[in-house]
Design a protein around this motif. Structure first.
Motif, PDB file in Angstrom:
ATOM      1  N   SER A  69      56.940  49.848  27.520  1.00 59.03           N
ATOM      2  CA  SER A  69      57.210  48.419  27.365  1.00 59.03           C
ATOM      3  C   SER A  69      56.164  47.550  28.052  1.00 59.03           C
ATOM      4  CB  SER A  69      58.598  48.086  27.924  1.00 59.03           C
ATOM      5  OG  SER A  69      58.699  48.526  29.277  1.00 59.03           O
ATOM      6  N   TYR A  70      55.704  47.982  29.217  1.00 60.81           N
ATOM      7  CA  TYR A  70      54.736  47.206  29.990  1.00 60.81           C
ATOM      8  C   TYR A  70      53.619  48.122  30.483  1.00 60.81           C
ATOM      9  CZ  TYR A  70      58.306  43.520  30.194  1.00 60.81           C
ATOM     10  OH  TYR A  70      59.227  42.562  29.865  1.00 60.81           O
ATOM     11  N   ALA A  71      52.555  47.491  30.926  1.00 58.89           N
ATOM     12  CA  ALA A  71      51.462  48.199  31.580  1.00 58.89           C
ATOM     13  C   ALA A  71      50.911  47.286  32.663  1.00 58.89           C
ATOM     14  CB  ALA A  71      50.372  48.574  30.576  1.00 58.89           C
ATOM     15  N   ALA A  72      50.119  47.858  33.559  1.00 58.22           N
ATOM     16  CA  ALA A  72      49.558  47.055  34.642  1.00 58.22           C
ATOM     17  C   ALA A  72      48.201  47.621  35.034  1.00 58.22           C
ATOM     18  CB  ALA A  72      50.499  47.039  35.848  1.00 58.22           C
ATOM     19  N   GLY A  74      34.569  42.750  41.893  1.00 57.87           N
ATOM     20  CA  GLY A  74      34.111  42.474  43.243  1.00 57.87           C
ATOM     21  C   GLY A  74      35.252  42.153  44.184  1.00 57.87           C
ATOM     22  N   GLU A  75      35.163  41.004  44.856  1.00 57.89           N
ATOM     23  CA  GLU A  75      36.195  40.594  45.809  1.00 57.89           C
ATOM     24  C   GLU A  75      37.244  39.684  45.181  1.00 57.89           C
ATOM     25  OE1 GLU A  75      34.234  38.881  49.136  1.00 57.89           O
ATOM     26  OE2 GLU A  75      33.252  40.755  49.726  1.00 57.89           O
ATOM     27  N   ALA A  76      37.239  39.548  43.869  1.00 58.31           N
ATOM     28  CA  ALA A  76      38.199  38.676  43.177  1.00 58.31           C
ATOM     29  C   ALA A  76      39.133  39.533  42.323  1.00 58.31           C
ATOM     30  CB  ALA A  76      37.475  37.642  42.331  1.00 58.31           C
ATOM     31  N   ARG A  77      39.867  40.430  42.969  1.00 58.94           N
ATOM     32  CA  ARG A  77      40.789  41.319  42.265  1.00 58.94           C
ATOM     33  C   ARG A  77      42.198  40.739  42.272  1.00 58.94           C
ATOM     34  NH1 ARG A  77      38.275  46.234  40.208  1.00 58.94           N
ATOM     35  NH2 ARG A  77      36.330  46.453  41.380  1.00 58.94           N
ATOM     36  N   TYR A  78      42.917  40.970  41.174  1.00 64.23           N
ATOM     37  CA  TYR A  78      44.301  40.513  41.091  1.00 64.23           C
ATOM     38  C   TYR A  78      45.059  41.416  40.121  1.00 64.23           C
ATOM     39  CZ  TYR A  78      42.573  38.469  36.747  1.00 64.23           C
ATOM     40  OH  TYR A  78      41.985  38.295  35.519  1.00 64.23           O
ATOM     41  N   PRO A  79      46.364  41.612  40.333  1.00 61.84           N
ATOM     42  CA  PRO A  79      47.159  42.409  39.394  1.00 61.84           C
ATOM     43  C   PRO A  79      47.324  41.674  38.072  1.00 61.84           C
ATOM     44  CG  PRO A  79      48.226  42.249  41.548  1.00 61.84           C
ATOM     45  CD  PRO A  79      47.132  41.235  41.527  1.00 61.84           C
ATOM     46  N   GLU A  80      47.407  42.458  37.016  1.00 63.13           N
ATOM     47  CA  GLU A  80      47.602  41.903  35.679  1.00 63.13           C
ATOM     48  C   GLU A  80      48.635  42.765  34.949  1.00 63.13           C
ATOM     49  OE1 GLU A  80      44.373  40.187  32.816  1.00 63.13           O
ATOM     50  OE2 GLU A  80      44.601  42.323  32.341  1.00 63.13           O
ATOM     51  N   ARG A  81      49.635  42.115  34.371  1.00 62.66           N
ATOM     52  CA  ARG A  81      50.670  42.827  33.617  1.00 62.66           C
ATOM     53  C   ARG A  81      50.478  42.610  32.129  1.00 62.66           C
ATOM     54  NH1 ARG A  81      56.580  40.464  33.364  1.00 62.66           N
ATOM     55  NH2 ARG A  81      55.509  39.351  31.689  1.00 62.66           N
ATOM     56  N   TRP A  82      50.555  43.702  31.391  1.00 60.72           N
ATOM     57  CA  TRP A  82      50.501  43.632  29.932  1.00 60.72           C
ATOM     58  C   TRP A  82      51.892  43.865  29.356  1.00 60.72           C
ATOM     59  CZ3 TRP A  82      45.701  45.741  26.968  1.00 60.72           C
ATOM     60  CH2 TRP A  82      44.523  45.281  27.577  1.00 60.72           C
ATOM     61  N   THR A  83      52.269  43.043  28.399  1.00 63.09           N
ATOM     62  CA  THR A  83      53.504  43.261  27.637  1.00 63.09           C
ATOM     63  C   THR A  83      53.127  43.930  26.322  1.00 63.09           C
ATOM     64  OG1 THR A  83      54.579  41.323  28.629  1.00 63.09           O
ATOM     65  CG2 THR A  83      55.501  42.167  26.567  1.00 63.09           C
TER      66      THR A  83
END
Length: 360
Positions: free
Chosen positions: A21-24, A30-39
């Motif tokens: 259902s989801y992925a992440a 570089g130093e600008a990392r952030y989590p991302e969720r895929w539907t």
């Protein structure tokens, strides 16, 4: 089926929930990392960024849950902290990120390595492996009522992690003990009871790479044939592990990452997707004597994907033109066998059978 030149993104692992259902992933550079969720449900996939006030470290791990939240594992000094991230509505400012702290695990020694295990089949629990020379602990880091809790303690240093059932009770780990690696089954419903799972030869290193609970198909890497080879067997079967010749060239470097589900009692017919050592994609069935080698999509994320029960392989990719895309493909029909004019070779020696699996 259309494919294009492959470009694997190995710096951003992409994890798909057990139910698809989801992925992440950890997006950014570089130093600008952030989590991302895929539907992944619906007519087409879409991504939702989950940034907080500070960027994430490059070694943080993320794992999607079936309810849409994303578990994040961060290393903070000597502690390993866990939290759940989720999008929240912000009045007039677009989506924002909520965070629920779950607690932390402090390893017993500096040699202990803490990593997330693959998504639990139930979709809501999450587990981590704390492995050191003194032993290995399986931690439930999400789904426990009072924060992270140990659920199993295993002698030896363990790695890997493959679920053997659909309930999240039976977990296979590759345990190194006395210089030999053997896959074992850990029953989390019985206090972490450990049973042998693979014993192909007495001194061989036998690792479990992937398993399908529906058909019982197991994908194995072992040096029992004299070199590192990919093989397959069936959970609970007395038949021997087989090491197909068509997989020999890729045995030391290829990694199976997806098995077609829903093929009850038909392990030979399951489609298997392989990430090849040169960055390519391999498609194979145990019943076939041929590996189809293909190029994956440009921007293929983490070299991963998911089979559907209908036999379609979905590969995630991200490019500047398509930041959230899924490529679907099917396993081609195998070529007809060649006509032999010379006598067949003498049969090879049979490997030692797969031991009886602890499924009672």
């Amino acid at each position: 089926m259309t494919v294009c030149a492959i470009e694997i993104t190995t710096t951003a692992p992409f994890t798909i929930a057990a139910d698809g259902s989801y992925a992440a992933r950890l997006a950014g550079e570089g130093e600008a990392r952030y989590p991302e969720r895929w539907t992944l449900t619906g007519p087409e996939p879409y991504a939702v960024p989950l940034p907080l006030a500070q960027p994430e470290e490059a070694d943080s791990e993320v794992l999607p849950l079936a309810d849409g939240r994303v578990l994040i594992h961060r290393r903070v000094a000597l502690r390993h902290a866990f939290a759940l991230l989720y999008p929240t509505g912000g009045a007039g400012s677009g989506p924002r990120t909520g965070q629920l702290e779950l607690g932390a695990v402090e390893p017993e020694g500096q040699d202990v390595r803490v990593t997330l295990l693959p998504p639990s089949p139930d979709g809501y629990g999450a587990f981590a492996l704390a492995a050191g020379d003194a032993g290995t602990t399986v931690w439930r880091v999400a789904g426990a009522p009072f924060g992270p809790e140990p659920v199993a303690r295993i002698a030896g240093r363990c790695s890997g992690g493959v679920w053997l059932d659909r309930t999240g009770r039976l977990l296979a780990l590759d345990r190194e003990l006395d210089g030999v690696v053997k896959a074992v089954a850990v029953d989390l419903g019985r206090g972490g009871e450990v049973s042998p799972l693979l014993q192909i030869a007495e001194g061989s290193d036998d690792r479990l790479l992937l398993a399908d609970p529906d058909s019982g198909l197991l994908l194995i890497r072992s040096d029992a044939p004299g070199e590192q080879r990919l093989g397959w067997g069936v959970l609970g079967s007395a038949r021997p592990v087989r090491f197909p010749e068509c997989l020999r060239a890729d045995g030391a470097a290829a990694t199976p990452f997806a098995v077609q589900p829903g093929q009850a009692l038909m392990p030979e017919s399951c489609g298997v997707a392989l990430r090849l050592g040169d960055g390519g994609l391999g498609l194979w069935r145990p019943a076939d004597r041929h590996v189809f080698r293909l190029a994956g999509p440009a921007g293929w994320l983490g070299g991963t994907g998911r089979w559907t029960a209908q036999g379609s392989l979905h590969l995630p990719y991200a490019t500047p033109e398509v930041p959230c895309g899924i490529l679907g493909m099917t396993l081609p029909a195998p070529p007809p066998p060649p006509v032999r004019l010379d006598p067949p070779p003498a049969p090879a020696a049979r490997p030692v059978p797969l031991q009886q699996a602890p499924l009672r």
